[in-house]
Write a protein that holds these residues in place. Structure first.
Motif, PDB file in Angstrom:
ATOM      1  N   ASN A 129     -70.627  51.175  63.738  1.00  0.00           N
ATOM      2  CA  ASN A 129     -69.271  51.649  63.460  1.00  0.00           C
ATOM      3  C   ASN A 129     -68.295  51.138  64.531  1.00  0.00           C
ATOM      4  O   ASN A 129     -67.194  50.661  64.222  1.00  0.00           O
ATOM      5  CB  ASN A 129     -69.281  53.178  63.397  1.00  0.00           C
ATOM      6  CG  ASN A 129     -68.046  53.756  62.773  1.00  0.00           C
ATOM      7  OD1 ASN A 129     -67.225  53.065  62.197  1.00  0.00           O
ATOM      8  ND2 ASN A 129     -67.904  55.062  62.889  1.00  0.00           N
ATOM      9  N   ILE A 130     -68.704  51.213  65.785  1.00  0.00           N
ATOM     10  CA  ILE A 130     -67.856  50.774  66.897  1.00  0.00           C
ATOM     11  C   ILE A 130     -67.658  49.259  66.857  1.00  0.00           C
ATOM     12  O   ILE A 130     -66.531  48.768  66.992  1.00  0.00           O
ATOM     13  CB  ILE A 130     -68.440  51.224  68.249  1.00  0.00           C
ATOM     14  CG1 ILE A 130     -68.304  52.744  68.403  1.00  0.00           C
ATOM     15  CG2 ILE A 130     -67.762  50.500  69.413  1.00  0.00           C
ATOM     16  CD1 ILE A 130     -69.050  53.325  69.592  1.00  0.00           C
ATOM     17  N   THR A 131     -68.757  48.509  66.687  1.00  0.00           N
ATOM     18  CA  THR A 131     -68.617  47.053  66.669  1.00  0.00           C
ATOM     19  C   THR A 131     -67.802  46.586  65.470  1.00  0.00           C
ATOM     20  O   THR A 131     -67.034  45.625  65.579  1.00  0.00           O
ATOM     21  CB  THR A 131     -69.987  46.337  66.712  1.00  0.00           C
ATOM     22  OG1 THR A 131     -70.806  46.785  65.637  1.00  0.00           O
ATOM     23  CG2 THR A 131     -70.680  46.563  68.048  1.00  0.00           C
ATOM     24  N   ASN A 132     -67.919  47.270  64.342  1.00  0.00           N
ATOM     25  CA  ASN A 132     -67.070  46.940  63.185  1.00  0.00           C
ATOM     26  C   ASN A 132     -65.600  47.178  63.515  1.00  0.00           C
ATOM     27  O   ASN A 132     -64.741  46.364  63.180  1.00  0.00           O
ATOM     28  CB  ASN A 132     -67.465  47.752  61.955  1.00  0.00           C
ATOM     29  CG  ASN A 132     -68.738  47.256  61.317  1.00  0.00           C
ATOM     30  OD1 ASN A 132     -69.167  46.121  61.545  1.00  0.00           O
ATOM     31  ND2 ASN A 132     -69.369  48.098  60.518  1.00  0.00           N
ATOM     32  N   ALA A 133     -65.305  48.294  64.170  1.00  0.00           N
ATOM     33  CA  ALA A 133     -63.922  48.605  64.549  1.00  0.00           C
ATOM     34  C   ALA A 133     -63.370  47.571  65.526  1.00  0.00           C
ATOM     35  O   ALA A 133     -62.180  47.255  65.510  1.00  0.00           O
ATOM     36  CB  ALA A 133     -63.840  50.003  65.149  1.00  0.00           C
ATOM     37  N   TYR A 188     -65.292  44.922  75.359  1.00  0.00           N
ATOM     38  CA  TYR A 188     -64.847  44.425  74.048  1.00  0.00           C
ATOM     39  C   TYR A 188     -63.582  45.146  73.592  1.00  0.00           C
ATOM     40  O   TYR A 188     -62.679  44.541  73.020  1.00  0.00           O
ATOM     41  CB  TYR A 188     -65.947  44.559  72.997  1.00  0.00           C
ATOM     42  CG  TYR A 188     -66.845  43.346  72.917  1.00  0.00           C
ATOM     43  CD1 TYR A 188     -66.399  42.158  72.348  1.00  0.00           C
ATOM     44  CD2 TYR A 188     -68.130  43.378  73.420  1.00  0.00           C
ATOM     45  CE1 TYR A 188     -67.209  41.045  72.271  1.00  0.00           C
ATOM     46  CE2 TYR A 188     -68.961  42.267  73.356  1.00  0.00           C
ATOM     47  CZ  TYR A 188     -68.490  41.097  72.772  1.00  0.00           C
ATOM     48  OH  TYR A 188     -69.294  39.992  72.710  1.00  0.00           O
ATOM     49  N   ARG A 189     -63.513  46.445  73.852  1.00  0.00           N
ATOM     50  CA  ARG A 189     -62.327  47.218  73.462  1.00  0.00           C
ATOM     51  C   ARG A 189     -61.094  46.693  74.192  1.00  0.00           C
ATOM     52  O   ARG A 189     -60.039  46.482  73.584  1.00  0.00           O
ATOM     53  CB  ARG A 189     -62.533  48.704  73.768  1.00  0.00           C
ATOM     54  CG  ARG A 189     -61.323  49.568  73.457  1.00  0.00           C
ATOM     55  CD  ARG A 189     -61.533  51.013  73.838  1.00  0.00           C
ATOM     56  NE  ARG A 189     -61.909  51.251  75.221  1.00  0.00           N
ATOM     57  CZ  ARG A 189     -61.068  51.159  76.258  1.00  0.00           C
ATOM     58  NH1 ARG A 189     -59.804  50.810  76.085  1.00  0.00           N
ATOM     59  NH2 ARG A 189     -61.502  51.421  77.489  1.00  0.00           N
ATOM     60  N   LYS A 190     -61.241  46.450  75.477  1.00  0.00           N
ATOM     61  CA  LYS A 190     -60.119  45.948  76.269  1.00  0.00           C
ATOM     62  C   LYS A 190     -59.714  44.541  75.821  1.00  0.00           C
ATOM     63  O   LYS A 190     -58.524  44.232  75.752  1.00  0.00           O
ATOM     64  CB  LYS A 190     -60.467  45.969  77.755  1.00  0.00           C
ATOM     65  CG  LYS A 190     -60.550  47.382  78.306  1.00  0.00           C
ATOM     66  CD  LYS A 190     -61.099  47.408  79.723  1.00  0.00           C
ATOM     67  CE  LYS A 190     -61.327  48.843  80.183  1.00  0.00           C
ATOM     68  NZ  LYS A 190     -62.024  48.887  81.486  1.00  0.00           N
ATOM     69  N   LYS A 191     -60.703  43.696  75.523  1.00  0.00           N
ATOM     70  CA  LYS A 191     -60.408  42.348  75.020  1.00  0.00           C
ATOM     71  C   LYS A 191     -59.622  42.409  73.713  1.00  0.00           C
ATOM     72  O   LYS A 191     -58.786  41.557  73.440  1.00  0.00           O
ATOM     73  CB  LYS A 191     -61.695  41.549  74.795  1.00  0.00           C
ATOM     74  CG  LYS A 191     -62.319  41.017  76.055  1.00  0.00           C
ATOM     75  CD  LYS A 191     -63.571  40.225  75.725  1.00  0.00           C
ATOM     76  CE  LYS A 191     -64.342  39.861  76.962  1.00  0.00           C
ATOM     77  NZ  LYS A 191     -65.610  39.188  76.647  1.00  0.00           N
ATOM     78  N   GLU A 196     -64.373  44.520  65.532  1.00  0.00           N
ATOM     79  CA  GLU A 196     -64.515  43.238  64.834  1.00  0.00           C
ATOM     80  C   GLU A 196     -65.432  42.282  65.592  1.00  0.00           C
ATOM     81  O   GLU A 196     -65.134  41.100  65.802  1.00  0.00           O
ATOM     82  CB  GLU A 196     -63.149  42.606  64.557  1.00  0.00           C
ATOM     83  CG  GLU A 196     -62.297  43.462  63.652  1.00  0.00           C
ATOM     84  CD  GLU A 196     -60.933  42.856  63.344  1.00  0.00           C
ATOM     85  OE1 GLU A 196     -60.682  41.683  63.699  1.00  0.00           O
ATOM     86  OE2 GLU A 196     -60.116  43.570  62.737  1.00  0.00           O
ATOM     87  N   VAL A 197     -66.574  42.847  66.033  1.00  0.00           N
ATOM     88  CA  VAL A 197     -67.585  42.083  66.752  1.00  0.00           C
ATOM     89  C   VAL A 197     -68.900  42.226  65.993  1.00  0.00           C
ATOM     90  O   VAL A 197     -69.306  43.337  65.648  1.00  0.00           O
ATOM     91  CB  VAL A 197     -67.772  42.630  68.190  1.00  0.00           C
ATOM     92  CG1 VAL A 197     -68.883  41.896  68.913  1.00  0.00           C
ATOM     93  CG2 VAL A 197     -66.478  42.548  68.968  1.00  0.00           C
ATOM     94  N   ASN A 198     -69.558  41.107  65.753  1.00  0.00           N
ATOM     95  CA  ASN A 198     -70.864  41.126  65.117  1.00  0.00           C
ATOM     96  C   ASN A 198     -71.854  41.804  66.059  1.00  0.00           C
ATOM     97  O   ASN A 198     -71.824  41.578  67.267  1.00  0.00           O
ATOM     98  CB  ASN A 198     -71.283  39.675  64.826  1.00  0.00           C
ATOM     99  CG  ASN A 198     -72.592  39.594  64.091  1.00  0.00           C
ATOM    100  OD1 ASN A 198     -73.634  39.927  64.641  1.00  0.00           O
ATOM    101  ND2 ASN A 198     -72.529  39.151  62.857  1.00  0.00           N
ATOM    102  N   LEU A 199     -72.736  42.615  65.529  1.00  0.00           N
ATOM    103  CA  LEU A 199     -73.692  43.366  66.344  1.00  0.00           C
ATOM    104  C   LEU A 199     -74.580  42.433  67.176  1.00  0.00           C
ATOM    105  O   LEU A 199     -74.837  42.700  68.351  1.00  0.00           O
ATOM    106  CB  LEU A 199     -74.541  44.281  65.464  1.00  0.00           C
ATOM    107  CG  LEU A 199     -75.399  45.311  66.175  1.00  0.00           C
ATOM    108  CD1 LEU A 199     -74.554  46.254  67.020  1.00  0.00           C
ATOM    109  CD2 LEU A 199     -76.202  46.112  65.167  1.00  0.00           C
TER     110      LEU A 199
END
Length: 113
Positions: free
Chosen positions: A61-65, A22-25, A67-70
Motif C-alpha cells: 500500500n505504501i509503495t503504491n502510494a 522515498y517519501r521525501k524524494k 509509486e515505487v515498485n516493491l
C-alpha cells in the motif's frame, strides 16, 4: 535481547528509513502519505522510525502510494547489505584486521554517544 530480535529491529528501522527516503524524494509529507494509504499519521511516523512492524499488505500500500515498485524498494536495502558483506570479506583477510577492527569499534562507540 537475543541476536534474532536485534536483527528484526534493525530490519524494521532500515525499512522505515527507506520509506522515509522515498517519501521525501516524492516531495510528500507524512500526512500526505497517511492520507494516500488510509493509515494514521502516527502509524506512518512509527513505521518510519522503526517502531512498528509493517505487514506485506501495508508495505505494498505504501509503495503504491509512493509509486515505487516493491522489488525496486528492496533493491536499495539489498545493495546496502552487499556493501557491508563486501567490506567484511575484505576485512576478514586483511593483514591489519585487528587494527581496523579496533578503529571501527572506536568509531561506532563514539557515534552512538
Amino acid at each position: 535481547m537475543d541476536g534474532r530480535n536485534d536483527m528484526k529491529l534493525a530490519q524494521m528501522e532500515e525499512i522505515g528509513k527507506h520509506i522515509a527516503n522515498y517519501r521525501k524524494k516524492a516531495g510528500m509529507t507524512q500526512l500526505e502519505l497517511a492520507a494516500k494509504t488510509d493509515l494514521s499519521l502516527q502509524h506512518i511516523g512509527y513505521i518510519e522510525n522503526g517502531r512498528r512492524q509493517v505487514t506485506l499488505k501495508t508495505l505494498i500500500n505504501i509503495t503504491n502510494a509512493l509509486e515505487v515498485n516493491l522489488s525496486t524498494f528492496f533493491l536499495g536495502i539489498e545493495r546496502a547489505d552487499d556493501q557491508v558483506g563486501q567490506l567484511v570479506t575484505k576485512l576478514e583477510y586483511h593483514p591489519k584486521k585487528e587494527t581496523y577492527l579496533t578503529i571501527f569499534n572506536a568509531i561506532l562507540d563514539a557515534s552512538s554517544d
